[in-house]
Design an enzyme around this catalytic site. Structure first.
Site, short mmCIF file in Angstrom:
data_model
loop_
_atom_site.label_atom_id
_atom_site.label_comp_id
_atom_site.label_asym_id
_atom_site.label_seq_id
_atom_site.Cartn_x
_atom_site.Cartn_y
_atom_site.Cartn_z
N LYS A 92 -109.00 45.49 -14.56
CA LYS A 92 -107.74 46.19 -14.85
C LYS A 92 -106.99 46.67 -13.61
CE LYS A 92 -108.94 47.96 -19.42
NZ LYS A 92 -109.11 49.15 -20.24
N ASP B 187 -103.19 51.02 -23.03
CA ASP B 187 -104.27 51.98 -23.31
C ASP B 187 -103.68 53.39 -23.37
OD1 ASP B 187 -106.50 50.32 -23.41
OD2 ASP B 187 -106.87 50.44 -21.25
N1 LIG Z 1 -111.14 52.48 -27.68
C1 LIG Z 1 -110.56 51.72 -26.78
O1 LIG Z 1 -109.54 51.07 -27.04
C2 LIG Z 1 -111.12 51.63 -25.41
C3 LIG Z 1 -110.41 50.95 -24.42
C4 LIG Z 1 -110.96 50.87 -23.16
C5 LIG Z 1 -112.18 51.48 -22.88
N2 LIG Z 1 -112.84 52.14 -23.87
C6 LIG Z 1 -114.13 52.81 -23.59
O2 LIG Z 1 -113.88 53.83 -22.64
C7 LIG Z 1 -115.01 54.00 -21.79
C8 LIG Z 1 -114.58 54.01 -20.33
O3 LIG Z 1 -113.94 52.81 -19.95
P1 LIG Z 1 -113.30 52.61 -18.50
O4 LIG Z 1 -112.55 51.33 -18.53
O5 LIG Z 1 -112.60 53.84 -18.07
O6 LIG Z 1 -114.63 52.42 -17.61
P2 LIG Z 1 -114.80 52.71 -16.06
O7 LIG Z 1 -113.53 52.55 -15.31
O8 LIG Z 1 -115.99 51.89 -15.66
O9 LIG Z 1 -115.22 54.28 -15.99
C9 LIG Z 1 -116.41 54.73 -16.56
C10 LIG Z 1 -116.50 56.24 -16.40
O10 LIG Z 1 -117.68 56.67 -17.08
C11 LIG Z 1 -118.57 57.31 -16.15
N3 LIG Z 1 -119.93 56.90 -16.46
C12 LIG Z 1 -120.42 55.64 -16.54
N4 LIG Z 1 -121.73 55.68 -16.87
C13 LIG Z 1 -122.07 56.98 -16.98
C14 LIG Z 1 -123.29 57.66 -17.29
N5 LIG Z 1 -124.41 56.99 -17.57
N6 LIG Z 1 -123.26 59.01 -17.33
C15 LIG Z 1 -122.13 59.70 -17.06
N7 LIG Z 1 -120.96 59.12 -16.76
C16 LIG Z 1 -120.92 57.77 -16.72
C17 LIG Z 1 -118.15 56.80 -14.78
O11 LIG Z 1 -118.55 57.76 -13.82
P3 LIG Z 1 -118.69 57.42 -12.26
O12 LIG Z 1 -117.32 57.62 -11.66
O13 LIG Z 1 -119.71 58.37 -11.78
O14 LIG Z 1 -119.14 55.98 -12.17
C18 LIG Z 1 -116.63 56.72 -14.96
O15 LIG Z 1 -116.03 57.96 -14.83
C19 LIG Z 1 -115.96 52.85 -22.15
O16 LIG Z 1 -116.94 53.37 -23.00
C20 LIG Z 1 -115.13 51.87 -22.93
O17 LIG Z 1 -115.87 51.21 -23.93
C21 LIG Z 1 -112.33 52.23 -25.12
#
Ligand SMILES: NC(=O)c1ccc[n+]([C@@H]2O[C@H](COP(=O)([O-])OP(=O)(O)OC[C@H]3O[C@@H](n4cnc5c(N)ncnc54)[C@H](OP(=O)(O)O)[C@@H]3O)[C@@H](O)[C@H]2O)c1
Length: 289
Positions: A75, A111
């Site tokens: 992204k 999003d």
């Molecule tokens: N409903 C929807 O339409 C939709 C759309 C997109 C995404 N999502 C969901 O949103 C979530 C985040 O997506 P993203 O694209 O923002 O991902 P991302 O850019 O990879 O960010 C992930 C975030 O979660 C934290 N994290 C990852 N593993 C963790 C753990 N074990 N314990 C605590 N914190 C943790 C990371 O912290 P660090 O900075 O420390 O790595 C970071 O802040 C995902 O679950 C995804 O499935 C939903």
């Protein structure tokens, strides 16, 4: 629902790219509404690792792919290969949707608007509210930018504290919102949640297959919270189950998924999709797994 008979030489291509991609729900919901509206498009999924992204983007132009959804981990890095970026996506620094307009690739972030619409449709006001967001990744950033203009205060907690602080600083600078970035320790969460109205989980904690995990202890929750978990697989996460027991209002990630998808679909085709059909197709699919 009528079914388009076959793919022909006129069929236009839409797709999603990401790495990995095989768990994506987007082909299911988009193909369902394309068929419902009898539109001559097909929506595919392509696994594109970051080191093949430049070639893939060239391919979209060469093959005249009309619209592209973009997911993890592309992204942010895809922005440098696009021709134009929609305003708020520029601020966010991430896009999730591309439209190919006669060879010009335009990036947008649905999003942001999709999450906002999901919250409002669930009957939760954003104006004047204190928001606590768990996570500081790509989607957390998009949500912060779209909610910041109405919120009273946004607190971002993250495993990597420096990322939360950086995001809070950007928000303060660009939107002049009252924002704070901090760590995700239990002490911090206990302190911050007391004054929180809207709690948002933007981490993958609780996502399939680790479905018994929650990013926050159940006993910290209180019944004045509106709890929004972005995860949609499972449809009801441990966090949402805990919040319901405490008496909170809740929202799962499916509504955001279909709203961001519907906004993309409308941008590509100029047609409004049936959101309930998109939602039901995913529920049906997840129910079969
Ligand atoms: N409903 C929807 O339409 C939709 C759309 C997109 C995404 N999502 C969901 O949103 C979530 C985040 O997506 P993203 O694209 O923002 O991902 P991302 O850019 O990879 O960010 C992930 C975030 O979660 C934290 N994290 C990852 N593993 C963790 C753990 N074990 N314990 C605590 N914190 C943790 C990371 O912290 P660090 O900075 O420390 O790595 C970071 O802040 C995902 O679950 C995804 O499935 C939903």
């Amino acid at each position: 629902m009528s079914i388009r008979n076959s793919i022909t030489a006129q069929t236009k291509i839409l797709c999603i790219i990401g790495h990995p991609i095989e768990h994506s729900m987007s082909p299911i919901m988009h193909n369902a509404v394309l068929q419902d509206l009898e539109l001559d498009y097909a929506y595919m999924a392509f696994d594109v690792p970051p080191n093949r992204l430049k070639e893939a983007v060239k391919g979209f132009k060469a093959l005249n792919v009309k619209g592209i959804s973009v997911t993890i981990p592309l992204k942010e890095i895809i922005i440098r290969f696009l021709d134009e970026i929609d305003g708020i996506a520029n601020k966010i620094g991430a896009i999730n949707t591309i439209k190919n307009e006669d060879g010009v690739l335009i990036g947008k972030n649905t999003d942001a608007e999709g999450s906002r619409k999901a919250i409002l449709d669930a009957g939760c006001e954003i104006k004047g509210k204190n928001i606590l967001i768990l996570g500081a990744g790509g989607v957390a950033k998009a949500i912060c930018y779209t909610l910041a203009k109405d919120a009273n205060k946004i607190v971002i907690t993250n495993r990597t504290e420096v990322r939360a602080k950086k995001l809070a600083m950007e928000l303060k600078k660009m939107i002049k919102v009252n924002a704070e970035g901090t760590n995700n320790s239990e002490i911090t969460l206990r302190r911050e949640i007391k004054t929180t109205d809207i709690l948002i989980n933007a981490t993958p904690v609780g996502m399939y297959p680790l479905i018994n995990k929650s990013p926050i202890e159940k006993e910290i929750l209180h019944n004045q919270l509106f709890v929004f978990d972005l995860i949609y697989n499972p449809l009801e996460t441990q966090l949402i189950k805990d919040a319901k027991v405490i008496g909170c209002r809740t929202l799962g990630g499916l509504d955001m998924l279909v709203n961001q998808g519907a906004l993309a679909f409308e941008w590509w085709t100029n047609k409004k999709p049936n959101i309930n059909l998109m939602k039901n197709k995913i529920i049906e699919f997840l129910g079969k797994k």
